[in-house]
Design an enzyme around this catalytic site. Sequence first.
Site, PDB file in Angstrom:
ATOM      1  N   GLY A   1      22.248  42.821   9.359  1.00 48.09           N
ATOM      2  CA  GLY A   1      23.673  42.497   9.339  1.00 48.09           C
ATOM      3  C   GLY A   1      24.560  43.555   8.712  1.00 48.09           C
ATOM      4  N   SER A   2      24.127  44.825   8.724  1.00 50.45           N
ATOM      5  CA  SER A   2      25.016  45.849   8.148  1.00 50.45           C
ATOM      6  C   SER A   2      26.253  46.030   9.028  1.00 50.45           C
ATOM      7  CB  SER A   2      24.276  47.170   7.944  1.00 50.45           C
ATOM      8  OG  SER A   2      24.045  47.815   9.167  1.00 50.45           O
TER       9      SER A   2
ATOM     10  N   ASP B   1      22.129  47.477  28.660  1.00 49.14           N
ATOM     11  CA  ASP B   1      22.581  48.715  27.989  1.00 49.14           C
ATOM     12  C   ASP B   1      23.335  49.670  28.915  1.00 49.14           C
ATOM     13  OD1 ASP B   1      21.519  47.914  25.548  1.00 49.14           O
ATOM     14  OD2 ASP B   1      19.614  48.936  25.841  1.00 49.14           O
TER      15      ASP B   1
ATOM     16  N   THR C   1      26.723  43.904  30.590  1.00 47.68           N
ATOM     17  CA  THR C   1      26.563  43.434  31.970  1.00 47.68           C
ATOM     18  C   THR C   1      25.081  43.084  32.151  1.00 47.68           C
ATOM     19  OG1 THR C   1      26.061  45.633  32.819  1.00 47.68           O
ATOM     20  CG2 THR C   1      28.393  44.981  32.805  1.00 47.68           C
TER      21      THR C   1
ATOM     22  N   HIS D   1      24.955  49.769  20.431  1.00 46.85           N
ATOM     23  CA  HIS D   1      23.609  50.278  20.716  1.00 46.85           C
ATOM     24  C   HIS D   1      23.415  51.621  20.010  1.00 46.85           C
ATOM     25  CE1 HIS D   1      19.885  50.708  22.951  1.00 46.85           C
ATOM     26  NE2 HIS D   1      20.205  51.980  23.083  1.00 46.85           N
TER      27      HIS D   1
ATOM     28  N   ARG E   1      18.087  40.178  21.544  1.00 47.28           N
ATOM     29  CA  ARG E   1      17.565  39.395  22.660  1.00 47.28           C
ATOM     30  C   ARG E   1      18.191  39.902  23.950  1.00 47.28           C
ATOM     31  NH1 ARG E   1      13.265  36.679  22.058  1.00 47.28           N
ATOM     32  NH2 ARG E   1      13.861  35.373  23.817  1.00 47.28           N
ATOM     33  N   ILE E   2      17.381  39.982  24.995  1.00 44.94           N
ATOM     34  CA  ILE E   2      17.935  40.306  26.315  1.00 44.94           C
ATOM     35  C   ILE E   2      18.503  39.015  26.895  1.00 44.94           C
ATOM     36  CG2 ILE E   2      17.334  41.004  28.666  1.00 44.94           C
ATOM     37  CD1 ILE E   2      15.435  43.032  27.445  1.00 44.94           C
TER      38      ILE E   2
ATOM     39  N   GLN F   1      27.903  55.767  11.502  1.00 48.02           N
ATOM     40  CA  GLN F   1      28.920  55.898  12.564  1.00 48.02           C
ATOM     41  C   GLN F   1      29.126  54.568  13.293  1.00 48.02           C
ATOM     42  OE1 GLN F   1      30.801  58.541  12.636  1.00 48.02           O
ATOM     43  NE2 GLN F   1      29.503  59.380  11.011  1.00 48.02           N
TER      44      GLN F   1
HETATM   45  C1  GAR Z   1      21.913  48.581  14.767  1.00 48.63           C
HETATM   46  O1  GAR Z   1      21.480  49.906  14.660  1.00 48.63           O
HETATM   47  C2  GAR Z   1      22.299  48.268  16.198  1.00 48.63           C
HETATM   48  O2  GAR Z   1      22.881  49.345  16.866  1.00 48.63           O
HETATM   49  C3  GAR Z   1      20.958  47.919  16.784  1.00 48.63           C
HETATM   50  O3  GAR Z   1      20.305  47.167  15.808  1.00 48.63           O
HETATM   51  C4  GAR Z   1      20.756  47.601  14.518  1.00 48.63           C
HETATM   52  C5  GAR Z   1      21.203  46.377  13.750  1.00 48.63           C
HETATM   53  O4  GAR Z   1      21.489  46.705  12.416  1.00 48.63           O
HETATM   54  N1  GAR Z   1      21.098  47.189  18.013  1.00 48.63           N
HETATM   55  C6  GAR Z   1      20.272  47.333  19.035  1.00 48.63           C
HETATM   56  O5  GAR Z   1      19.309  48.066  19.019  1.00 48.63           O
HETATM   57  C7  GAR Z   1      20.633  46.496  20.245  1.00 48.63           C
HETATM   58  N2  GAR Z   1      19.854  46.896  21.366  1.00 48.63           N
HETATM   59  P1  GAR Z   1      22.318  45.712  11.505  1.00 48.63           P
HETATM   60  O6  GAR Z   1      21.642  44.343  11.598  1.00 48.63           O
HETATM   61  O7  GAR Z   1      22.172  46.312  10.123  1.00 48.63           O
HETATM   62  O8  GAR Z   1      23.729  45.684  11.996  1.00 48.63           O
END
Ligand code: GAR
Length: 223
Positions: A23-24, A152, A148, A116, A98-99, A180
Amino acid sequence: MNLKPESVDVTMKSIVILISGLGSNLRALLEADLPCRIAAVISNRVDAPGLEIAKQHGITTRIVAHHSHPDRESFDSELALCIDDYRPDLIVLAGFMRILTPQFVARYQNKLINIHPSLLPAYSGLNTHARALRDGVKIHGCTVHFVTSDVDHGPIIIQAAVSVLVDDTPATLAARVLHQEHRIFPQAIRWLCNDDIRLNAGGKVLLRRLEQPGCPLISPEME
Ligand code: GAR
């Protein structure tokens, strides 16, 4: 006593955020003072640490556990029912792993965005940082895009690039990219909440305000 009713901005858009893990990104959104109401945070994992972050900010949390469903269709149906309780204008996938089925994606067409950890369309899917390092690319990054049914590959809203350094590991590269992510995700949502974004006839994202050329990233830097 002159008590004023609490003012509610009825014009403000409302969003629901979906998470699976740390959850960052959720924290970055909650701290970004976005021009919208965050109606709920939904997790598919009961133990997602991000749920605690939502609670600390006083946001309603819900769990829709994927492992208690026999297939994607039934999980997505329950997820949609849960989302629809809040009638959100926008559904934000912030590390939601999840897809989603084509039916689910179609239900929320143009209202579903994802972050992503790569410069899409390169490195869709998992383990993006390790794959980028293996390929020896010099520039890597992150992307916010509409979702969509082509996983991705939805219309791109904003991207950020970072240099890949010779001694990078997947962890050090991930940390720089994540920093970023925390910058571009709130920006994308701010544009959407302010109706600054539309899709052109070719399905590409256009910004209402004039785009500036930005600064080029050349990596490694030239002498
Ligand atoms: C993030 O790096 C996000 O881009 C990635 O999961 C991480 C979640 O971090 N998402 C994917 O890979 C989606 N395909 P977070 O829980 O600290 O926000």
